[in-house]
Design a protein around this motif. Structure first.
Motif, PDB file in Angstrom:
ATOM      1  N   TRP A  14     -19.774 -39.466  -9.906  1.00 57.31           N
ATOM      2  CA  TRP A  14     -18.674 -38.595  -9.425  1.00 57.31           C
ATOM      3  C   TRP A  14     -18.708 -39.025  -8.435  1.00 57.31           C
ATOM      4  CZ3 TRP A  14     -15.359 -33.421 -11.143  1.00 57.31           C
ATOM      5  CH2 TRP A  14     -14.552 -33.867 -10.760  1.00 57.31           C
ATOM      6  N   HIS A  15     -19.721 -38.207  -7.278  1.00 53.89           N
ATOM      7  CA  HIS A  15     -20.274 -38.620  -5.793  1.00 53.89           C
ATOM      8  C   HIS A  15     -19.957 -39.989  -5.421  1.00 53.89           C
ATOM      9  CE1 HIS A  15     -22.340 -38.820  -2.192  1.00 53.89           C
ATOM     10  NE2 HIS A  15     -21.570 -38.367  -1.818  1.00 53.89           N
ATOM     11  N   LEU A  16     -20.587 -40.803  -6.749  1.00 53.10           N
ATOM     12  CA  LEU A  16     -20.685 -42.259  -5.800  1.00 53.10           C
ATOM     13  C   LEU A  16     -18.817 -43.383  -6.716  1.00 53.10           C
ATOM     14  CD1 LEU A  16     -24.129 -43.464  -8.038  1.00 53.10           C
ATOM     15  CD2 LEU A  16     -23.553 -43.119  -5.484  1.00 53.10           C
ATOM     16  N   ARG A  17     -18.226 -42.822  -7.432  1.00 49.78           N
ATOM     17  CA  ARG A  17     -17.431 -43.131  -7.584  1.00 49.78           C
ATOM     18  C   ARG A  17     -16.141 -42.586  -5.912  1.00 49.78           C
ATOM     19  NH1 ARG A  17     -15.421 -44.744 -12.412  1.00 49.78           N
ATOM     20  NH2 ARG A  17     -14.249 -43.999 -12.171  1.00 49.78           N
ATOM     21  N   GLN A  18     -16.594 -41.652  -5.331  1.00 48.31           N
ATOM     22  CA  GLN A  18     -15.654 -40.830  -4.390  1.00 48.31           C
ATOM     23  C   GLN A  18     -15.932 -42.071  -3.270  1.00 48.31           C
ATOM     24  OE1 GLN A  18     -13.282 -39.045  -5.584  1.00 48.31           O
ATOM     25  NE2 GLN A  18     -13.640 -38.215  -4.155  1.00 48.31           N
ATOM     26  N   ARG A  19     -17.440 -42.313  -3.012  1.00 46.30           N
ATOM     27  CA  ARG A  19     -17.719 -43.309  -1.713  1.00 46.30           C
ATOM     28  C   ARG A  19     -17.728 -44.800  -1.743  1.00 46.30           C
ATOM     29  NH1 ARG A  19     -23.981 -41.928  -0.009  1.00 46.30           N
ATOM     30  NH2 ARG A  19     -23.090 -43.376   2.101  1.00 46.30           N
ATOM     31  N   ALA A  20     -17.447 -44.819  -3.098  1.00 44.43           N
ATOM     32  CA  ALA A  20     -16.572 -46.345  -3.233  1.00 44.43           C
ATOM     33  C   ALA A  20     -14.883 -46.076  -3.252  1.00 44.43           C
ATOM     34  CB  ALA A  20     -17.107 -46.566  -4.834  1.00 44.43           C
TER      35      ALA A  20
END
Length: 226
Positions: A14-20
């Motif tokens: 989820w964190h990676l999706r937010q950053r992307a």
């Protein structure tokens, strides 16, 4: 027992999706959702700091899984003793020349060990995780992450008590009542709390005075875990 691992992976993705800049995941959090994580996700969405909040949750559950793995290693010894008992216990029958009885009892013991092994392992892990050092570790880490995420001290105390998993800690915070939810210092809220020693209260006093919760509470939790 390894729910922390699955949750850590979920929040890390989820964190990676937010950053992307991608949309939030459609799937719910794996396993039962804790009040602690529900509050942090809601706070992140409302405050616009969702990326930071899910990163904190990923870190929290990663650490929780590390503790469970450590406990599982300790639980291996009782499991070995139970297995040895299933084989050694019937040895007097073998010494008496009663081969048939020995095989029946030994095989029955092995079967019981195999069938009950999961329950025995789970019970052993739960027993370890209920020890004061692990209760304190979960409490301190949850307090740190909740305050860093922007929750009020009262809300952080209530959710961290739930995260500790200990009924006596939860009851203590509930007894604190409105004073705790009004945002009194953590050291005051947890004074006299079971499983919270003087060193932890002193660390809370430092954190309350300085506002540096990572530099005091989390480091103390690291010290207890060794």
């Amino acid at each position: 027992m390894r729910s922390g691992r699955d949750k850590a992976i979920y929040y890390r993705m989820w964190h990676l999706r937010q950053r992307a800049g991608l949309a939030w995941p459609d799937d719910p959090s794996p396993h039962a959702t804790l009040p602690f994580e529900t509050a942090l996700v809601a706070l992140g969405k409302e405050s616009g700091k969702l990326e930071e909040c899910v990163a904190l949750l990923a870190a929290y559950f990663s650490e929780e899984d590390r503790v469970v793995l450590k406990v599982l290693k300790k639980a291996a010894y009782p499991m070995f003793l139970a297995l040895a008992g299933a084989l050694i216990g019937p040895l007097p029958l073998l010494a008496a020349g009663r081969w048939g009885a020995f095989l029946v009892v030994a095989l029955g013991g092995l079967a019981a060990w195999a069938l009950a092994g999961g329950s025995l392992l789970l019970g052993t892990v739960r027993w370890f995780l209920e020890q004061p050092r692990y209760v304190l570790d979960r409490l301190l880490r949850a307090l740190t992450f909740a305050v860093e995420a922007g929750l009020s001290l009262g809300r952080a105390a209530a959710l961290a008590a739930q995260a500790s998993g200990d009924a006596s800690v939860i009851a203590h915070v509930r007894r604190a009542g409105p004073a705790a939810t009004a945002g009194q210092p953590l050291a005051t809220t947890f004074a006299g709390c079971p499983h919270v020693p003087f060193a932890a209260i002193a660390a809370m006093e430092v954190a309350d005075a300085s506002g540096d919760y990572s530099g005091s509470l989390k480091k103390l939790a690291d010290l207890y875990q060794g």
